[in-house]
Write a protein that holds these residues in place. Structure first.
Motif: not given
Ligand SMILES: Nc1ncnc2c1ncn2[C@@H]1O[C@H](COP(=O)(O)OP(=O)(O)OP(=O)(O)O)[C@@H](O)[C@H]1O
Ligand SMILES: [Mg+2]
Length: 274
Positions: A27-41
């Protein structure tokens, strides 16, 4: 053309193999690349990923740091007593959750270390399924029965059969497939007989069951010491930490993992979130 987020599921019915840890680092890696990330637990009862994201949110607000955050949704099991009703309820809430995250580039789903309807459902929506595995024959037993003398494969185990079923579910629903990756986590830097034997069995198994294996993270303190602050090794500046050799190696492990997962490059790159 409608934009559909690419879904990455972390799954393994064996507990404590690194699903939540790998989820948060992806998640952090994708966010740091500038992507919008959704996460589901989907493991909302235990809530490790949920708390990791909460800790990150608290940190961001308390220290006014520019920490990118995912849009996070915990999904609890249905409380309905009747099994059919409970499954229908979970299906509805799962669909709603995916729909609420439809503008994301990626959705990362963390699942529990045990079987549940919600977890199976999540698996059947995976574009990429990542199964972290410790270098231990106890962990491998969840994927396959191995003959102890010859190290030959006797038969696929419960989890492999479940993944096989969910691949079929996905094919029926959308015609899509699942790229299944078995990730060796907490690898020791030392060579051992156990490590070599695991390599041998996993190599034979990958062809037979249909996954690819990737080396994941080494056994490193940095993968577990930042949970309370909600940070990861990609947020070292925010943590005022100096990089040690182990940190640099860990960063390389994460970068090469992101590279080898081979996520599609066609995703919309959203404005930095958070
Ligand atoms: N590469 C690593 N190096 C060191 N510690 C690790 C590593 N990966 C995971 N851990 C630690 O191993 C433990 C289990 O990890 P984690 O909670 O991510 O597993 P999980 O598969 O999500 O567990 P569960 O099935 O209970 O949800 C945690 O204490 C975590 O900090
Ligand atoms: Mg977990």
């Amino acid at each position: 053309m409608t934009h559909i987020p690419y879904i990455i599921v972390l799954g393994n019915e064996k507990g404590g193999t690194g699903k939540s840890t790998v989820s948060m680092h992806l998640i952090t890696s994708l966010l740091r690349q500038g992507y919008a990330v959704g996460s589901i637990d989907v493991d909302a009862r235990q809530g490790t990923l949920t708390r990791y994201v909460e800790n990150r949110t608290l940190r961001k607000n308390a220290k006014q740091q520019d920490l990118p955050l995912p849009t996070h949704i915990p999904l609890f099991k249905s409380e309905m007593g009747d099994r059919t009703q409970a499954e229908a309820d979970e299906q509805t809430r799962f669909d709603q959750t995916i729909n609420n995250l439809k503008d994301m580039d990626y959705i990362v789903i963390d699942t529990p270390g045990s079987d549940s309807y919600l977890s199976r459902l999540a698996h059947s929506y995976a574009d990429t399924l990542i199964t972290p595995l410790n270098d231990s024959f106890i962990d491998l037993d969840m994927l396959v029965r191995v003959n102890s003398d010859s190290l030959t494969i006797v038969k696929p185990s419960t989890y492999s059969e479940m993944v096989w079923d969910q691949k079929k579910q996905k094919a029926i629903r959308s015609g899509g497939s699942i790229d299944w990756i078995v990730l060796r986590n907490r690898l020791s830097s030392l060579n051992s007989r156990n490590k070599e034997e695991m390599e041998k069995v996993l190599g034979a198994l990958s062809k037979r069951i249909g996954f690819r294996t990737l080396p994941g993270f080494g056994e490193r303190v940095i993968f577990r010491e930042l949970f309370l602050s909600g940070l990861t090794l990609l947020d070292m500046r925010e943590n005022n930490m100096t990089m040690s050799l182990s940190h640099i190696a860990a960063k390389q492990e994460l970068a090469s993992l992101m590279d080898m997962i081979q996520l599609p490059k066609t995703q919309k790159k959203a404005a930095k979130v958070g």
